[in-house]
Each structure stands twice: as C-alpha cells, then as structure tokens.
Scaffold this motif. Structure first.
Motif, mmCIF file in Angstrom:
data_model
loop_
_atom_site.group_PDB
_atom_site.id
_atom_site.type_symbol
_atom_site.label_atom_id
_atom_site.label_comp_id
_atom_site.label_asym_id
_atom_site.label_seq_id
_atom_site.Cartn_x
_atom_site.Cartn_y
_atom_site.Cartn_z
ATOM 1 N N UNK A 199 0.832 -1.203 0.000
ATOM 2 C CA UNK A 199 0.000 0.000 0.000
ATOM 3 C C UNK A 199 0.870 1.258 0.000
ATOM 4 N N UNK A 200 1.951 1.216 0.751
ATOM 5 C CA UNK A 200 2.867 2.379 0.751
ATOM 6 C C UNK A 200 3.434 2.592 -0.649
ATOM 7 N N UNK A 201 3.751 1.523 -1.370
ATOM 8 C CA UNK A 201 4.281 1.650 -2.726
ATOM 9 C C UNK A 201 3.237 2.235 -3.685
ATOM 10 N N UNK A 202 1.957 1.950 -3.401
ATOM 11 C CA UNK A 202 0.890 2.459 -4.268
ATOM 12 C C UNK A 202 0.731 3.975 -4.189
ATOM 13 N N UNK A 203 1.270 4.603 -3.138
ATOM 14 C CA UNK A 203 1.167 6.066 -3.053
ATOM 15 C C UNK A 203 1.973 6.735 -4.162
ATOM 16 N N UNK A 204 2.848 5.984 -4.821
ATOM 17 C CA UNK A 204 3.599 6.537 -5.960
ATOM 18 C C UNK A 204 2.723 6.601 -7.219
ATOM 19 N N UNK A 205 1.684 5.752 -7.258
ATOM 20 C CA UNK A 205 0.848 5.655 -8.461
ATOM 21 C C UNK A 205 -0.481 6.396 -8.325
ATOM 22 N N UNK A 206 -0.950 6.553 -7.091
ATOM 23 C CA UNK A 206 -2.255 7.167 -6.883
ATOM 24 C C UNK A 206 -2.084 8.503 -6.159
ATOM 25 N N UNK A 207 -2.980 9.463 -6.380
ATOM 26 C CA UNK A 207 -2.843 10.802 -5.779
ATOM 27 C C UNK A 207 -3.226 10.817 -4.303
ATOM 28 N N UNK A 208 -2.457 10.126 -3.487
ATOM 29 C CA UNK A 208 -2.712 10.103 -2.040
ATOM 30 C C UNK A 208 -1.400 9.843 -1.322
ATOM 31 N N UNK A 209 -1.169 10.615 -0.275
ATOM 32 C CA UNK A 209 0.029 10.372 0.543
ATOM 33 C C UNK A 209 -0.210 9.280 1.574
ATOM 34 N N UNK A 210 -1.494 9.015 1.886
ATOM 35 C CA UNK A 210 -1.845 8.013 2.895
ATOM 36 C C UNK A 210 -2.891 7.080 2.296
ATOM 37 N N UNK A 211 -2.516 5.825 2.090
ATOM 38 C CA UNK A 211 -3.427 4.823 1.544
ATOM 39 C C UNK A 211 -3.642 3.738 2.596
ATOM 40 N N UNK A 212 -4.906 3.370 2.763
ATOM 41 C CA UNK A 212 -5.252 2.341 3.749
ATOM 42 C C UNK A 212 -6.057 1.251 3.063
ATOM 43 N N UNK A 213 -6.141 0.126 3.737
ATOM 44 C CA UNK A 213 -6.844 -1.025 3.192
ATOM 45 C C UNK A 213 -8.321 -0.983 3.570
ATOM 46 N N UNK A 214 -9.073 -1.901 2.970
ATOM 47 C CA UNK A 214 -10.497 -2.018 3.281
ATOM 48 C C UNK A 214 -10.700 -2.400 4.749
ATOM 49 N N UNK A 226 -10.520 4.293 -3.968
ATOM 50 C CA UNK A 226 -9.786 4.173 -5.238
ATOM 51 C C UNK A 226 -10.140 2.880 -5.947
ATOM 52 N N UNK A 227 -11.148 2.189 -5.428
ATOM 53 C CA UNK A 227 -11.584 0.943 -6.050
ATOM 54 C C UNK A 227 -10.634 -0.199 -5.767
ATOM 55 N N UNK A 228 -10.808 -1.249 -6.520
ATOM 56 C CA UNK A 228 -9.941 -2.415 -6.367
ATOM 57 C C UNK A 228 -8.784 -2.308 -7.349
ATOM 58 N N UNK A 229 -7.581 -2.462 -6.831
ATOM 59 C CA UNK A 229 -6.399 -2.312 -7.671
ATOM 60 C C UNK A 229 -5.546 -3.570 -7.594
ATOM 61 N N UNK A 284 -3.364 -12.351 -6.064
ATOM 62 C CA UNK A 284 -4.059 -12.767 -7.286
ATOM 63 C C UNK A 284 -5.324 -11.959 -7.515
ATOM 64 N N UNK A 285 -5.995 -11.537 -6.462
ATOM 65 C CA UNK A 285 -7.221 -10.765 -6.571
ATOM 66 C C UNK A 285 -6.941 -9.286 -6.327
ATOM 67 N N UNK A 286 -7.664 -8.398 -7.039
ATOM 68 C CA UNK A 286 -7.512 -6.967 -6.778
ATOM 69 C C UNK A 286 -7.868 -6.636 -5.320
ATOM 70 N N UNK A 287 -7.214 -5.608 -4.787
ATOM 71 C CA UNK A 287 -7.381 -5.223 -3.377
ATOM 72 C C UNK A 287 -8.037 -3.851 -3.304
ATOM 73 N N UNK A 288 -9.152 -3.704 -2.532
ATOM 74 C CA UNK A 288 -9.772 -2.369 -2.375
ATOM 75 C C UNK A 288 -8.849 -1.467 -1.554
ATOM 76 N N UNK A 289 -8.637 -0.237 -1.999
ATOM 77 C CA UNK A 289 -7.806 0.713 -1.272
ATOM 78 C C UNK A 289 -8.543 2.040 -1.117
ATOM 79 N N UNK A 290 -8.113 2.819 -0.125
ATOM 80 C CA UNK A 290 -8.713 4.117 0.158
ATOM 81 C C UNK A 290 -7.609 5.131 0.396
ATOM 82 N N UNK A 291 -7.855 6.323 -0.076
ATOM 83 C CA UNK A 291 -6.949 7.431 0.216
ATOM 84 C C UNK A 291 -7.549 8.299 1.311
ATOM 85 N N UNK A 292 -6.764 8.556 2.364
ATOM 86 C CA UNK A 292 -7.246 9.378 3.480
ATOM 87 C C UNK A 292 -6.592 10.757 3.448
ATOM 88 N N UNK A 293 -7.345 11.766 3.849
ATOM 89 C CA UNK A 293 -6.807 13.124 3.946
ATOM 90 C C UNK A 293 -6.366 13.398 5.373
#
Length: 422
Positions: free
Chosen positions: A373-388, A404-407, A413-422
C-alpha cells in the motif's frame, strides 16, 4: 528473563553499592574521630581544670591521643586499603568485614575503660563513649547485610558488659541491672539494624531487577520505543499477541536528492526528519520496529494489545503529514514528500533471531500488504493509503476518505480495495 541473569546483575550492583557505602562509612568515621580527637585534646590542654572537676586524679594531657589516635590511624589505613582493593576490582571477604566491625566497635569499650581509670563508675558510664556503641550499630546498616549489624550489636553489648563487670564486679552488676538492660538493648538494636539492612537490600534488589528488565525491554525493541510502551511492557510482560496495525512510511525521491549531497547532510536530514515522526508514533502508542534506509516500519497494537490500534495509527500518520504541511517541508531546500501505507490484521509477532541477537518483529500478510500500500502512493494521488480492513476498523472515525476501487497489488491474485485518506 533468566533468574541467573538477574542474580548476576544484582551481585555486581550490590558489590559496587557495598563498596561505595564502605568508603562513605569509613570516611565519616575517620572525620568523626579526627574531630573528637582535636576537640578532646584542646579541652585537655586548655580546660584541664574544668575536666578534673569530675575526676579523682590528674589527667594526662595526651590521653585523647592515646585512646582515639590508634583508632583514627586504623580508619585511615582502612580507607587506603579500601581504595587499593577497589582500584583492582577486589571484593570484601566476610571475615575481613567481621574483623573490621570488631575493631571499630571496640573504640567505645577502650574509651570506657580509660575513663573508669580516672573517675567514678557513675560518671564514667554517663559519658559520651557509651553513646558511640549505638552510632556504630546504626552505621552498620550501610553494609546491607543482617549478620554484620547483628554482630556489631553483640560486640557492643559484650564490650560494655565486660567493662561494667570489670569495674563493678558481678555483685555490683547484680545490684544494678541497668547495665544488663543497656547491653540487651544493644543486641536488640543490632538485630533491628540488621532487619533494616535486609529491607534496604531487598529494595535495592527490586531496583536492580526493574533496571535490568527495563534495559532488556529497551534493547529488545530498540532505542525508538516509547517510554510509555516500555512501562506497559514492564507491567504486562506477557501481552505479546493480538491484532496489529502496520505502518510503512517512505521518503519520496530520497536517493535522487541525496546523490549530490555530502554524507553529513544526508544523516542530518534523516535525523531531523525522523525526529518528529518518531514523536508522533510514540504519542499514539506505536513504536518504530525497523528503519528501512529512507523509511521505517511502525507497529501499533503489539507487543501489547490495543483495540484502537487502527485509529491510533491513522492519527499518527495524519499528524506526520500535518507537520510536513505546516512547516512547509515539502517545498524546502530538500523537499520532504512521503508515502504512507496502513493495514490492520493478524500477524505472527515475537522474537526472531539467534541466541546472540534477537529482534521483536511482525511477520505475515498484514505486513506485506501494508508495504504494498505504501508503494501504491507513488501511483495514486494520495500520501496516505489504507486497506479495506482499515476502513472497517475505523468506522465513523475514518473522516474524509477517497475510495480508489480495487487495484492490482503485486503478490496478490485478486484486486485489493484501497482508500486514500486526507
């Protein structure tokens, strides 16, 4: 912790404490004897008429030097011997300490014997030498041992009774039991002083055990453990399980920014940056488990269970981001930009390593996903990403969140739902 480790630490600390107490006690006795010697000599030299009002025959001018001088010399020699042995790390044999107590406690006895040579028993047994017995008994508590104070009390009582019997005879002692009572009080005082010494020794042992335990916990969890967490661990050493929340934080573009800077500047930047981040983690009950070059792994909810671990982790992350924004660090000479990933779930926690080097760590999918999830902050417009699962744990306390939907996540093997927090 092994009992032998505590015993070993206690014995070392106790030896050092006894040595320090012995030095203090001998210094005090030497100074006291020196003051008594000077005061008595001045009185005998310049107040002879006043003193001889209470005596039956003339007093030798140098009587105090004859009585007190040898004991003062003994204390000076004892002080030198103590310094010599301590400098070489030598211990203090019990036999030597008993002999020392015997010699020192003989001073009042010798003084009483001399006073009785020049005055009446009623006057002699009312003078200050009789009080010295109790001073020696009280001082013996510094030896942190029951036997030595009790032995000092017995020696004092035997010396006092010996002089009293010599002067008054057995018949005189029988008609005046006060001397026997005073000797009995010396024995009791020695026993009481011994019990006090044991109490002090027990308190000292507890202090050493707490220090050893604190050192062990601090060594186990590193220098970045919150003092509050250390205190809780010492109070509840068995609580090493439970659901945890894992935080991964990484400084963006660190390698690129550090490439052309001297090592001292790089270290200074990391130290100043991590300083306020560590404080934020500490304030919310977590601790830095590992530094990963330009980032770190922090754990909330372990080694002690914390039902609100997810909320505390989010509060700490938001505090770090707020600090960066309020201080304008992202636009400074060395722009500070970070990515944070949070995930909550079960994990294997415990001490991992060899007998020579162990480290408390967390292992499992919870840790792996938080890192992704920390690595995904490089791809998505969020400094803080958390799991479902983080959102489920936070509930209404999550605040503003952007789904941010399932990525696709590497290793899953399955996409993972993620959220960006402010």
């Amino acid at each position: 912790m092994k009992i032998s480790a505590i015993d070993s630490a206690f014995e070392r600390a106790l030896s050092a404490e006894i040595a320090a107490s012995e030095l203090l006690r001998v210094r005090v006795l030497a100074v006291t004897l020196a003051v008594l010697l000077v005061a008595d000599e001045l009185l005998f030299l310049f107040g002879r008429d006043l003193v001889e009002q209470f005596t039956q025959k003339p007093l030798p001018a140098w009587l105090p030097a004859q009585v007190i001088g040898p004991f003062l010399a003994y204390e000076i020699v004892a002080l030198l011997v103590l310094h010599y042995r301590l400098a070489r790390g030598s211990t203090f044999p019990t036999a030597a300490r008993l002999a020392n107590a015997l010699i020192e406690t003989s001073l009042p006895t010798v003084s009483l014997w001399w006073v009785n040579q020049f005055t009446t028993p009623a006057v002699a047994f009312g003078t200050w030498p009789t009080m010295l017995y109790f001073i020696f008994i009280v001082a013996s508590t510094l030896r942190l041992d029951f036997v030595l104070p009790a032995f000092t009390g017995v020696v004092a009582a035997a010396g006092y009774l010996g002089v009293a019997t010599w002067v008054l005879s057995f018949q005189g002692m029988a008609t005046n039991p006060n001397h026997v009572i005073k000797a009995a009080l010396m024995v009791v005082a020695g026993a009481v002083a011994g019990l006090v010494a044991l109490r002090l020794r027990a308190k000292f042992r507890r202090a050493v055990e707490e220090a050893v335990s604190r050192e062990r916990v601090t060594n186990l969890f590193g220098q970045h453990v919150s003092p509050a967490v250390v205190d809780r661990l010492l109070d509840n050493p068995s609580e090493f399980t439970g659901e945890i929340c894992v935080m991964f934080l990484d400084i963006r573009n660190f390698t690129e920014n550090a490439r052309d800077r001297p090592p001292e500047a790089v270290v200074e930047f990391l130290n100043s940056t991590f300083a306020f981040m560590i404080e934020a983690i500490d304030r919310h009950g977590g601790f830095i488990n590992k530094f990963l070059g330009d980032g770190f792994l922090a754990i909330f909810g372990a080694p002690l269970d914390d039902p609100a671990a997810a909320g505390h982790a989010v509060e700490a992350a938001r505090e770090i981001l707020t600090e960066i924004d309020e201080r304008g660090l992202s636009h400074g000479p060395w722009p500070l930009k970070v990515g944070i990933g949070l995930h909550v779930g079960s994990a294997v926690t415990g001490n991992v390593g060899s007998p020579r080097r162990k480290e408390f760590t967390a292992i499992g999918d919870t840790v792996n996903l938080a890192s992704r999830l920390e690595q995904l902050t490089k791809e998505y417009p969020a400094r803080l990403i958390v799991s479902d699962s983080m959102m489920a744990a936070l509930g209404a306390t999550a605040g503003a969140a952007r789904p941010s939907g399932k990525v696709a996540v590497r290793g899953y093997t399955e996409p993972v739902p993620i959220w960006g927090l402010d």
